[in-house]
Design a protein around this motif. Sequence first.
Motif, short mmCIF file in Angstrom:
data_model
loop_
_atom_site.label_atom_id
_atom_site.label_comp_id
_atom_site.label_asym_id
_atom_site.label_seq_id
_atom_site.Cartn_x
_atom_site.Cartn_y
_atom_site.Cartn_z
N CYS A 261 1.09 -1.29 -0.58
CA CYS A 261 0.40 -0.41 0.24
C CYS A 261 0.87 1.16 -0.05
CB CYS A 261 -0.86 0.17 1.42
SG CYS A 261 -0.61 -0.33 2.74
N HIS A 262 1.84 1.45 0.31
CA HIS A 262 2.73 2.43 0.84
C HIS A 262 3.66 2.89 -1.24
CE1 HIS A 262 5.72 -1.36 0.24
NE2 HIS A 262 6.46 -0.51 0.00
N GLN A 263 3.05 2.11 -2.60
CA GLN A 263 3.58 2.38 -3.59
C GLN A 263 2.51 2.26 -4.69
OE1 GLN A 263 5.33 -1.41 -5.27
NE2 GLN A 263 7.04 -1.03 -3.37
N PRO A 264 1.70 3.36 -5.01
CA PRO A 264 1.34 3.47 -6.38
C PRO A 264 0.99 2.41 -7.23
CG PRO A 264 3.14 4.49 -6.61
CD PRO A 264 3.58 4.04 -5.63
N TYR A 265 -0.30 2.58 -8.13
CA TYR A 265 -0.54 1.56 -9.07
C TYR A 265 0.40 1.82 -10.48
CZ TYR A 265 -4.77 -0.54 -7.10
OH TYR A 265 -5.62 -1.02 -6.32
N SER A 266 0.89 1.11 -11.00
CA SER A 266 1.89 1.04 -12.00
C SER A 266 0.70 1.73 -12.95
CB SER A 266 2.07 -0.41 -12.39
OG SER A 266 1.11 -0.83 -12.79
N PRO A 267 1.89 2.58 -14.43
CA PRO A 267 0.95 2.88 -15.38
C PRO A 267 0.33 2.16 -15.79
CG PRO A 267 3.25 3.83 -15.44
CD PRO A 267 3.15 2.61 -14.09
N ARG A 268 -0.75 2.71 -16.65
CA ARG A 268 -1.78 1.84 -17.56
C ARG A 268 -0.86 1.20 -18.78
NH1 ARG A 268 -5.16 6.45 -16.78
NH2 ARG A 268 -6.50 6.39 -14.67
N ILE A 269 0.12 1.46 -19.67
CA ILE A 269 0.97 0.81 -20.49
C ILE A 269 1.19 0.28 -20.36
CG2 ILE A 269 0.23 3.47 -22.32
CD1 ILE A 269 3.37 4.10 -21.19
N ALA A 270 1.51 -1.13 -20.99
CA ALA A 270 3.02 -2.27 -20.52
C ALA A 270 4.04 -1.80 -20.57
CB ALA A 270 2.28 -3.56 -21.56
N ARG A 271 4.80 -2.22 -19.92
CA ARG A 271 6.34 -2.32 -19.64
C ARG A 271 6.76 -2.23 -21.26
NH1 ARG A 271 10.77 -3.28 -15.25
NH2 ARG A 271 12.13 -2.15 -15.64
N GLU A 272 7.74 -1.48 -21.88
CA GLU A 272 8.77 -2.01 -22.97
C GLU A 272 9.64 -3.10 -23.11
OE1 GLU A 272 11.56 1.32 -23.48
OE2 GLU A 272 10.05 2.27 -24.13
N PRO A 273 8.95 -4.16 -24.03
CA PRO A 273 10.01 -5.61 -23.98
C PRO A 273 11.00 -5.44 -23.86
CG PRO A 273 9.44 -5.24 -25.90
CD PRO A 273 8.38 -4.01 -24.95
N GLU A 274 11.93 -6.77 -22.74
CA GLU A 274 13.30 -6.29 -22.33
C GLU A 274 13.41 -7.42 -23.41
OE1 GLU A 274 13.52 -7.48 -18.53
OE2 GLU A 274 13.11 -5.37 -18.08
N VAL A 275 15.09 -7.77 -24.17
CA VAL A 275 14.99 -8.68 -25.06
C VAL A 275 16.64 -9.67 -24.50
CG1 VAL A 275 16.26 -9.51 -27.52
CG2 VAL A 275 15.06 -7.22 -27.16
N LEU A 276 16.59 -10.83 -24.46
CA LEU A 276 16.93 -11.69 -23.36
C LEU A 276 17.98 -12.82 -24.36
CD1 LEU A 276 16.33 -12.27 -20.00
CD2 LEU A 276 18.17 -10.30 -20.90
N PRO A 277 18.65 -13.20 -24.75
CA PRO A 277 19.63 -13.77 -25.46
C PRO A 277 18.80 -16.09 -25.23
CG PRO A 277 21.24 -13.85 -23.82
CD PRO A 277 20.07 -13.12 -23.79
N LEU A 278 18.12 -17.22 -25.40
CA LEU A 278 17.25 -17.95 -25.65
C LEU A 278 18.93 -19.06 -26.05
CD1 LEU A 278 13.92 -17.57 -26.43
CD2 LEU A 278 15.36 -17.65 -24.03
N HIS A 279 19.21 -20.00 -25.42
CA HIS A 279 20.45 -20.93 -25.90
C HIS A 279 19.96 -22.13 -26.49
CE1 HIS A 279 23.41 -18.06 -24.78
NE2 HIS A 279 23.15 -18.37 -23.38
N HIS A 280 19.50 -23.07 -27.57
CA HIS A 280 19.73 -24.36 -27.92
C HIS A 280 20.80 -25.30 -28.11
CE1 HIS A 280 15.67 -22.30 -28.78
NE2 HIS A 280 15.59 -21.31 -28.80
#
Length: 331
Positions: A261-280
Amino acid sequence: MYNHRRERKPPVSATRKRKLLLSYAPDWIITILLGVLFFLLDRIHGFWRDFSVDDTSLRHPYAVHERVPTFALVLICFVAPLLIQPVINLLSIRSWWDFHNATLGLILSLAMAGVVTQFTKVTVGRPRPDVIDRCQPPSGTIDPTFGLSTAAICTQTDMSLLKDGFRSFPSGHSSLSFAGLGFLAFYVAGKLHLFDHKGHIGKVWLFLAPFSGAALVAISRTMDYRRKYHWQDVFIGSILGTVMAYFSYRQYYPSLSSELCHQPYSPRIAREPEVLPLHHRHQHSETSALPPRTSAQDGTVPRPDPGSLTELWGNNARVETSEYHSESQSD
């Protein structure tokens, strides 16, 4: 208060800033329009109730000097919370997004309380306790047989003073003081985790301090011989302001019983996607975009996201159709 270590965050892109601005532009526009409507409603003549010149509750003397004039009310219900909330923010979570939400919520609370108060005043038209002194009826005036007197008997030349005499219900000083200081009280309660089941009495007094200030403003409207308001006007105005304060607070902050309750609600827009490597196994590396998270700012509470109104209405229609077919098959 809850102070957290802040990690260095990447800069916000220009596209995201624009989306963030547009997502909250309607809130600011509506809030400003409500403020404009508040002043426009004050220009309306409104409804004036009939009254009895023999009613002793309406014979209190008019006082030129108020204990809490309009200028002081603005300082108490708006300027004080506007200055105190950033200080609390700085001492606790140090978040610019919290500063935005707190400022917007405070102004929204005052705007809604003011509009509802003014609208009620001009439609109810209840005489103030000093309306006869404002009216200045001729000496020896009596009520009509089996009837009440109207403002037509008044000899007062100051129409603004007379018009204000029929705007007793509800008390604007009470509603606005509780709307502004009430929002500050809920803001303090959230930052202190008032309802964390630990029972710190100091937190309670800090929470009640703004309400005490609002109560003093409300009580001042009935003090001494002024009697500018009936007690019902002050009581309902105080409740109205408190309800608007809590309603506005919950638009931008989670429940006071929440662990965050000490924190506000996050903005209504989604966070920008993060790009991480996927190993195969057969490829060295490949990049893939992670789905956007609902919390767009560090140190915020994700908003519940049931979907857009169109999606909700569509789902409801599909559910009702499915239930109808099930009942038809059972018959």
